[in-house]
Structure formats: C-alpha cells, structure tokens
Design an enzyme around this catalytic site. Sequence first.
Site: not given
Length: 462
Positions: A35, A42, A115, A199, A267, A441
């Site tokens: 790339r 990701c 590669g 689904e 899917t 808290h």
Amino acid sequence: MADFDLIVIGGGPGGYVCAIRAAQLGLKTACVEGRETLGGTCLNVGCIPSKALLNATHQLHEAQTNFEKMGLMGANPSVDWEKMLRYKDDVISGNTKGIEFLFKKNKVTWLKGWGEITAPGQVKVGEEVHSAKNIVIATGSEASVLPGITVDEEVIVTSTGALSLPKIPKSMVVIGAGVIGLEMGSVYARLGAEVTVVEYLDAITPGMDAEVAKSFQRILAKQGIKFVLGAAVQVVERQGNVAKVAWKLRKDDKPGEIEAEVVLVATGRKPYTTGLGLEALGVEMGPRGTIKTNDHLATNIPGLYAIGDAVAGPMLAHKAEDEGMAVAETIAGKHGHVNYAVIPGVVYTTPEVASVGKTEEQLKEEGRAYKVGKFSFMGNARAKAVFQGEGFVKLLADQETDRVLGCHIIGPGAGDLIHEICVAMEFGASAQDVALTCHAHPTFSEAVREAALACGDGAIHA
C-alpha cells in the site's frame, strides 16, 4: 550473510507491531507493504475510518436527540458529507503517518511493494530478492462475498466501499448481522438512511452471549434499524442505480425481497495469502484458507511464521498485535505467549458491546457450574446523566472458586470497561476481588463492580 534477521510481510496491526517489537529487541528488521501507506486494512479501510464515522454520527445523534434535554438550544446541525469524509481521511492519515514515524524511530526498513516467498529465507519484492533468517506472514484478510454476488463498490459494496460512498443513501440493506455490518449500518441509520439487516442465522452477532445479543437487537431496532433474521439470501442484483435483494426464510421458505440504493455485503472475511507462493513452498494449510501453525505460530517450514487473520482464531487487530509481539519475542530468543482465553471483542455502536471469556451458552455446554452477577446501567448515576441507562454488565464466575470466567457488557464505554475484567482474568482473580476494589464515583466502571458484588451478597444499587 542474510540481509535481515527478520522480514515481516504485511504492514497491518500484526505486521507493523511485530516489526517494531523485533527491532526494539535488537533484530535487523524489514517490513514488506504494497500500500501507499502503512497500517493495513485496519488503519486504512477498516477499524480506524469506521470509528471516525461512528464518532461523527454519534455526535449528530446527540445533537438531534439529547442537546435540547440538556438546555442546549438551537437548530440541529446539517451534514456536510464531503467534509465528514475528509475528517475520516484526516484521521487515517494521522495514524498511518504515525506508523511510518515509528518505523524510522525504530530503524525498521520499509520494503515498498508486494512480497513473494520464493524459497525458505527468501522474499522477492518487485525485482529484488531479500534474504532473512526468519520471515513472518502478516498479510491479513479480505472481504468474503457470498457466491453469485458481484461487488462493484458503488451500489453493491463491501465495508471498503461503504466507507467512501459518494453520497448518503436513502436506503441500505446490510447482508450479515456481525460486527462490521452493524457498525456500518448504525452509521448510515444515524445519517438518515433506512437500514435493513438481513441475517442467515436466527440471532445477530453470532457467538455473542445470547442475552446481550437479544438486548442489543432490541436497542438497535429502537434506533430505527430493521432486521430480517433466519433469511437465506438468494439474489443480489444491481438494477441501474439501485439493487434488489431477495431471500427465503429458512423456517418456511417464505420469500421476501427489498430494493435499496446501497447493499453492504458484510458476510465475514477470509485470509489473504494470494501471491505469497505458499503452495510451491509446501506450507501446510488449515481450514478455511488459514495457514497452519504450532503453539509458537511457526509453520512447517523452518524460520517461517504466520500471525493475525492469516491464521486460525478471531480476526481482530489486537489479537494480531499480540501474536506479532509474541513471534518477535520468540525469534529474539525470549518467551513469546498469547493468552487466547483473554482476548476481548467490542462492537463500537452506541451503546457499545464488549465481551471477554466464556458466554453462558458455552458454560452450559461444558457442564460447568457457574454463577451470574448482573447490574443494569439504570442503576448507574453517570450512565443516566448521559442518557445511556440501557444495557447491563453481566459477570460470570465459577460456582465453587468464584474465579471470573467471562464478562459481557452492553452500555456506555463498554469497550474500555471490559479491560478491567481482562486484567482480572489474566491474573486469575475472583469476582470478590473485583467487588472489593474501590471504583471512583461517579463512573461507568462502578457498574462492573456492582455486577461483581451481585456474584456475592448482592449489588448495592440494584
């Protein structure tokens, strides 16, 4: 003499983390990536851009739904889609440039190109062949498309196309109710699209704790997402600027169909190992296109390892990162290890959903005696203050030893809250250990403590 101690093929989360850790441990390291930018699926077309859009559309939802309740008056914001996409691209750029900086900082060589392993210890990139004492395959995965569906990334898209649509569609069909489908469906539903999720199974998010999945579906339905469950898709066909999706219900063969401006095929994913030369090398393969490895992530070829989506296990960036670090440690002569029993999973919708360890269904199947501690976010002051009282924390512990076996959270900040339980499980803690630990808290994390208390004498605010 080898050019490198280690060549990592793939610059995604598993690959770049492996390369950086190896360099930190003193190994002369290179990373092969074709790339234009590092970070793999990701950072470029997956986790990071989708989270940017999820964040932007969550802010839109808050402005449209909750600002007035808090006394923030004024006209609702309009959506500049091109500007939102630029924001997403800026987030991507900042992260990918960060990885490039880390490579330079740690003296990792970036071999730009694709590669191919031409022989043990030999990697060809472009016209050059580089030698290495060790090679790690970290090539990730690609979208898995149902047979007979033609993806054009315009009307019929994968998650990659869904991240860069030229305009906000008025209608979208999502095929697959897994994490990717629900996250992207949530983005476009908030932007005003009519979203229908189709689904094959009878429940969303396969593998998730059934009680959480049921609650999750109910909340998403309240947000406007429609569901067709137990439906076997028969046809996905582009017709001009729209597409038709036809299905049959599995229980009675009842047909159904819908037309939408965009169809997202979500899917699942499959390992991407094309062009690596694995067959000629004699690399043993596992089921569903995975590379077979041993407990140290080594293949049957000496000096060749594989990690991440290319091997068995959940296709998660953080699982790949852990494996990348473990392999680097192993190659450097240290003890690399991944605890597969403590790998969290997160869905970054609103509310978030997070889990780690066993589900109730798994424990029942194992015949293991367990106890359940539950606490609703309606009893958490902070959650109610930000209009996120829906959802709960569900902690599972061994009936006799009280050792934490799993945790499932649906609610605000679930993706961060789950890590308290990850640490607890890593150190073999009991539910009582969590319950006796002071929590600040008001925080969302108090709900985790209350669930742990519920495994004992009872939660305080339930």
